[in-house]
Design an enzyme around this catalytic site. Structure first.
Site, PDB file in Angstrom:
ATOM      1  N   ASP A 135     -13.328 -46.637   2.980  1.00  0.00           N
ATOM      2  CA  ASP A 135     -13.551 -48.072   2.818  1.00  0.00           C
ATOM      3  C   ASP A 135     -14.712 -48.490   3.722  1.00  0.00           C
ATOM      4  OD1 ASP A 135     -11.554 -50.635   1.797  1.00  0.00           O
ATOM      5  OD2 ASP A 135     -13.191 -51.058   3.178  1.00  0.00           O
TER       6      ASP A 135
ATOM      7  N   ASN B 233      -3.576 -54.295  -3.914  1.00  0.00           N
ATOM      8  CA  ASN B 233      -3.562 -55.751  -4.044  1.00  0.00           C
ATOM      9  C   ASN B 233      -3.801 -56.154  -5.500  1.00  0.00           C
ATOM     10  OD1 ASN B 233      -3.305 -55.981  -1.217  1.00  0.00           O
ATOM     11  ND2 ASN B 233      -5.517 -55.815  -0.958  1.00  0.00           N
TER      12      ASN B 233
ATOM     13  N   GLN C 114      -6.843 -59.231  -3.965  1.00  0.00           N
ATOM     14  CA  GLN C 114      -7.733 -58.299  -4.660  1.00  0.00           C
ATOM     15  C   GLN C 114      -9.140 -58.879  -4.735  1.00  0.00           C
ATOM     16  OE1 GLN C 114      -6.483 -57.200  -8.652  1.00  0.00           O
ATOM     17  NE2 GLN C 114      -8.032 -55.584  -8.799  1.00  0.00           N
TER      18      GLN C 114
ATOM     19  N   VAL D 173     -11.941 -56.498  -5.572  1.00  0.00           N
ATOM     20  CA  VAL D 173     -12.657 -55.654  -6.545  1.00  0.00           C
ATOM     21  C   VAL D 173     -11.718 -55.408  -7.725  1.00  0.00           C
ATOM     22  CG1 VAL D 173     -13.801 -53.448  -6.956  1.00  0.00           C
ATOM     23  CG2 VAL D 173     -14.018 -54.550  -4.712  1.00  0.00           C
TER      24      VAL D 173
ATOM     25  N   HIS E  55      -7.328 -49.973  -7.241  1.00  0.00           N
ATOM     26  CA  HIS E  55      -7.538 -49.055  -6.117  1.00  0.00           C
ATOM     27  C   HIS E  55      -6.322 -49.112  -5.223  1.00  0.00           C
ATOM     28  CE1 HIS E  55      -9.381 -52.984  -5.397  1.00  0.00           C
ATOM     29  NE2 HIS E  55      -8.939 -52.889  -4.151  1.00  0.00           N
TER      30      HIS E  55
ATOM     31  N   HIS F 173      -5.227 -48.502  -1.344  1.00  0.00           N
ATOM     32  CA  HIS F 173      -5.676 -48.317   0.039  1.00  0.00           C
ATOM     33  C   HIS F 173      -4.736 -47.324   0.718  1.00  0.00           C
ATOM     34  CE1 HIS F 173      -8.148 -52.176   0.293  1.00  0.00           C
ATOM     35  NE2 HIS F 173      -7.373 -52.475  -0.723  1.00  0.00           N
TER      36      HIS F 173
HETATM   37  P1  AMP Z   1      -9.266 -55.321  -2.242  1.00  0.00           P
HETATM   38  O1  AMP Z   1      -9.676 -56.475  -1.366  1.00  0.00           O
HETATM   39  O2  AMP Z   1      -7.837 -54.915  -2.139  1.00  0.00           O
HETATM   40  O3  AMP Z   1      -9.723 -55.532  -3.680  1.00  0.00           O
HETATM   41  O4  AMP Z   1     -10.056 -54.067  -1.690  1.00  0.00           O
HETATM   42  C1  AMP Z   1     -11.410 -53.852  -1.930  1.00  0.00           C
HETATM   43  C2  AMP Z   1     -11.895 -52.958  -0.831  1.00  0.00           C
HETATM   44  O5  AMP Z   1     -13.124 -52.407  -1.218  1.00  0.00           O
HETATM   45  C3  AMP Z   1     -12.130 -53.683   0.504  1.00  0.00           C
HETATM   46  O6  AMP Z   1     -11.302 -53.117   1.514  1.00  0.00           O
HETATM   47  C4  AMP Z   1     -13.612 -53.456   0.768  1.00  0.00           C
HETATM   48  O7  AMP Z   1     -13.899 -53.254   2.125  1.00  0.00           O
HETATM   49  C5  AMP Z   1     -13.899 -52.226  -0.077  1.00  0.00           C
HETATM   50  N1  AMP Z   1     -15.277 -52.087  -0.519  1.00  0.00           N
HETATM   51  C6  AMP Z   1     -16.046 -53.026  -1.136  1.00  0.00           C
HETATM   52  N2  AMP Z   1     -17.255 -52.525  -1.400  1.00  0.00           N
HETATM   53  C7  AMP Z   1     -17.250 -51.239  -0.968  1.00  0.00           C
HETATM   54  C8  AMP Z   1     -18.205 -50.197  -0.954  1.00  0.00           C
HETATM   55  N3  AMP Z   1     -19.448 -50.359  -1.455  1.00  0.00           N
HETATM   56  N4  AMP Z   1     -17.862 -49.005  -0.409  1.00  0.00           N
HETATM   57  C9  AMP Z   1     -16.621 -48.819   0.109  1.00  0.00           C
HETATM   58  N5  AMP Z   1     -15.672 -49.763   0.115  1.00  0.00           N
HETATM   59  C10 AMP Z   1     -15.982 -50.964  -0.410  1.00  0.00           C
END
Ligand code: AMP
Ligand code: ZN
Length: 114
Positions: free
Chosen positions: A30, A87, A94, A96, A100, A102
Site C-alpha cells: 500500500d 472496505n 472504500q 478505490v 481489494h 488489506h
Molecule cells: P480503500 O480506501 O479501502 O479503498 O483502500 C485503497 C487503498 O489503496 C488505500 O489504502 C491507498 O493507500 C491505496 N492506494 C491508492 N493508490 C495506490 C497506489 N498507486 N499504489 C499502492 N496503493 C495505493
C-alpha cells in the site's frame, strides 16, 4: 477498465511494489501504509465492490484469503496475528472501486476501527 488505477497497475502502467502475482491475483505494498506490513491483495478481474461478486467468484475470494495467509507467514506476522479488511462503498471507507483486501500486521491493531 481504463480509469481504474488498480487495473492500470495490473497492466503494468503504474508503478507498484508487487509482492505476489499469479494468474488470478496480485498483491502489492500500500502506498500509504497504516502498519509495518500493509499489502493489498486484489483480483486481476475488475470487480468494483463486494456487492458485485458473483456466484462464480467464490473460488477467487477463497484464493485471495489463502494468498493473504501465505503472505502473512512470509512476512513473519502470522504467529502474533494480523488483520484482513475489505472496505465497501463510501460509509465503509472504500476509495478505490476495484475490490481489494488489506493485509495489515506488525503492530497491535486497535478495535473497533475508526
Ligand atoms: P480503500 O480506501 O479501502 O479503498 O483502500 C485503497 C487503498 O489503496 C488505500 O489504502 C491507498 O493507500 C491505496 N492506494 C491508492 N493508490 C495506490 C497506489 N498507486 N499504489 C499502492 N496503493 C495505493
Ligand atoms: Zn479495476
Amino acid at each position: 477498465m481504463e480509469d481504474c488505477i488498480f487495473c492500470q497497475m495490473i497492466a503494468g502502467e503504474m508503478d507498484s511494489e508487487i509482492v505476489y502475482e499469479d494468474e488470478e491475483v496480485i498483491a502489492f505494498k500500500d502506498i500509504e501504509p497504516q502498519a509495518p506490513v500493509h499489502f493489498l491483495i486484489i483480483p486481476k478481474k475488475h470487480i468494483p465492490t463486494l456487492l458485485d461478486l458473483q456466484e462464480g467468484d467464490k473460488e477467487l475470494v477463497g484464493h485471495i484469503y489463502q494468498v493473504a495467509a501465505q503472505l502473512a507467514q512470509q512476512e513473519g506476522i502470522a504467529e502474533d496475528g494480523f488483520r484482513i479488511v475489505s472496505n465497501c462503498k463510501e460509509a465503509g471507507g472504500q476509495t478505490v472501486y476495484h475490490i481489494h483486501y488489506h493485509l495489515l500486521g506488525g503492530r497491535n491493531l486497535q478495535w473497533p476501527p475508526g
